[in-house]
Motif scaffolding. Structure first.
Motif: not given
Length: 181
Positions: A145-160
């Motif tokens: 998996p890779q995070i797309l920095p131009d799409v990610c808003t930092g919402c945080g739902f993936c963290l926990n």
């Protein structure tokens, strides 16, 4: 009839308890590198007016992820939730520190630690991708998996939801490229 609860169910059933009281949290000038600011702000936002505020943004947060520092300024604590960008924090801001005119993103960089990531280490896992409201996580095949920095808003739902704690968030600081999220 007795129902057994697994460990994950038990932990999710517990109410979220912050790990530090407001008095234990240092001021932003002392630990600026650790503070995740709410959306509708920028790295240059001046939070000094928050000292005079009643904390309306914290009360307005539907997800209950906003907390106050000793100086009155808001910061995010990602618990088992994330930010839905409902705008209520900005709309309730008495001093216009948070403004809907600012970007609908949280000034963080989200990364995956590949040494901890189960998918990067050969186990099929899509835990981070499923809750991503922005579709900002892509997989190379069924792994990597890779995070797309131009799409990610930092919402945080993936963290926990990551079972191995591989998804990490790093606040951007003044002078950092905000587009590198």
């Amino acid at each position: 009839m007795s129902r057994k609860m697994d460990r994950r169910g038990f932990l999710k059933a517990l109410p979220f308890i912050p790990t530090a009281t407001i008095d234990e949290i240092k001021s932003p000038t002392e630990r600026n590198e650790d503070i995740i600011r709410p959306p509708y702000s920028t790295c240059e936002t001046d939070f000094s007016a928050c000292a005079e505020c009643s904390g309306s943004c914290i009360e307005a947060c539907e997800e209950k992820i906003l907390y106050r520092l000793k100086d009155g300024s808001p910061h995010i604590v990602y618990s088992d939730k994330g930010c839905t960008f409902c705008k209520k924090c900005a709309e309730s801001c008495e001093f216009e520190v948070l403004s809907v005119e600012n970007p609908e993103r949280i000034n963080v960089q989200v990364r995956i630690d590949i040494s901890k990531c189960m998918a990067w280490n050969g186990t099929m896992c899509f835990s981070c991708k499923e809750p991503c409201i922005d579709n900002a996580i892509k997989f190379e095949g069924i792994f990597k998996p890779q995070i797309l920095p131009d799409v990610c808003t930092g919402c945080g739902f993936c963290l926990n939801v990551c079972p191995s704690g591989a998804v990490q968030v790093f606040p951007l600081k003044r002078g950092d490229n905000e587009e590198a999220v």
